[in-house]
Design a protein around this motif. Sequence first.
Motif, PDB file in Angstrom:
ATOM      1  N   PRO A  30       6.947  11.101   1.036  1.00  0.00           N
ATOM      2  CA  PRO A  30       5.561  11.234   1.497  1.00  0.00           C
ATOM      3  C   PRO A  30       4.584  10.461   0.604  1.00  0.00           C
ATOM      4  N   VAL A  31       3.426  10.132   1.160  1.00  0.00           N
ATOM      5  CA  VAL A  31       2.415   9.381   0.415  1.00  0.00           C
ATOM      6  C   VAL A  31       1.999  10.109  -0.870  1.00  0.00           C
TER       7      VAL A  31
ATOM      8  N   GLU B  93      -7.322   2.903  -1.801  1.00  0.00           N
ATOM      9  CA  GLU B  93      -6.642   3.860  -0.914  1.00  0.00           C
ATOM     10  C   GLU B  93      -7.535   5.036  -0.544  1.00  0.00           C
TER      11      GLU B  93
ATOM     12  N   ASN C 108       0.831  -1.207   0.000  1.00  0.00           N
ATOM     13  CA  ASN C 108       0.000   0.000   0.000  1.00  0.00           C
ATOM     14  C   ASN C 108       0.867   1.259   0.000  1.00  0.00           C
ATOM     15  N   TYR C 109       0.213   2.409  -0.236  1.00  0.00           N
ATOM     16  CA  TYR C 109       0.942   3.675  -0.397  1.00  0.00           C
ATOM     17  C   TYR C 109       1.799   3.988   0.831  1.00  0.00           C
ATOM     18  N   GLN C 110       1.241   3.709   2.006  1.00  0.00           N
ATOM     19  CA  GLN C 110       1.964   4.059   3.235  1.00  0.00           C
ATOM     20  C   GLN C 110       3.257   3.240   3.368  1.00  0.00           C
ATOM     21  N   ASP C 111       3.168   1.933   3.115  1.00  0.00           N
ATOM     22  CA  ASP C 111       4.366   1.096   3.197  1.00  0.00           C
ATOM     23  C   ASP C 111       5.389   1.505   2.130  1.00  0.00           C
TER      24      ASP C 111
ATOM     25  N   GLY D  59       5.771   4.468   0.846  1.00  0.00           N
ATOM     26  CA  GLY D  59       6.349   5.725   1.307  1.00  0.00           C
ATOM     27  C   GLY D  59       7.436   5.492   2.349  1.00  0.00           C
ATOM     28  N   ARG D  60       7.185   4.552   3.243  1.00  0.00           N
ATOM     29  CA  ARG D  60       8.190   4.236   4.275  1.00  0.00           C
ATOM     30  C   ARG D  60       9.437   3.632   3.648  1.00  0.00           C
TER      31      ARG D  60
END
Lengths: 191, 74
Positions: free
Chosen positions: A157-158, B17, A146-149, A151-152
């Motif tokens: 940033p997302v 999302e 997913n976008y958050q992972d 980004g990490r």
Amino acid sequence: MATPAPPADARRAGFEHEALVHLDALHRVALRLTGNAADADDLVQETMLKAYRAWDSYQQGTNAKAWLLTILRHAFINEYRRRTRRPETVDVETIEPFAVFPDVQQEDPQGAFFDRIVDEQVLRAIDALPEAFRETLVLSDVEGLNYQDIGRILDVPVGTVKSRLFRARRLLQAGLYEYAVEMGYIKRKAG
Amino acid sequence: MNCDEALDHLYEFLDRELTPEVEREVRKHLHACAPCAQETDFEETFLKFVQARCRAHGAPPELKRRIVRELFGE
């Protein structure tokens, strides 16, 4: 009653169960980052060794795949990027994406022409993307993060993940569409 | 939600999302708008195609043996 496993065996079993199962994913990403099989193998091996050494700092039950990919990407940047691929010279954020759908809407709105493109050509087209796009697209569209992972892992940033993904997908689509036109799988829209 | 707004959210929609509220709005628009629904289907086909083509190959068995040997000394 079974005796509890000794700590060393438990550590190994945990690593096998949670980390080694992601070997295929690590290898796929490593191939797309390094661009060649020998470096990809070495990068994956190094990642697994580093991960096993750091295994006690991994928080059980969190996303092991994302954790491993973070280690892999750091290893790639520190040790491989300089010698395997040249650093980007284009400003990727200024690339204007081209939409394929309006071109094929009449003739092939369901995108059946994609099915005629062989695996190797798809991989070549991904390899032709600028690195920042390529790594984002692979983590999302091949590995399903997913976008958050993402980004990490990429330390951005997302919002950046989103915009890179948008451009990466459009660029890849355009590249494969050009190939499909050349191969005669689809006719270019007139005008 | 109009076409431009729906298409702006297209990838986030396919990637799951969006917040439930915005997702509902997009879904409502796609239900009512055939061209946007068609474009969404096209993009979804493309994403599934990329994943299928890229996941066909796994790590070589020899690499796995090499790593297990290095890790656990066997």
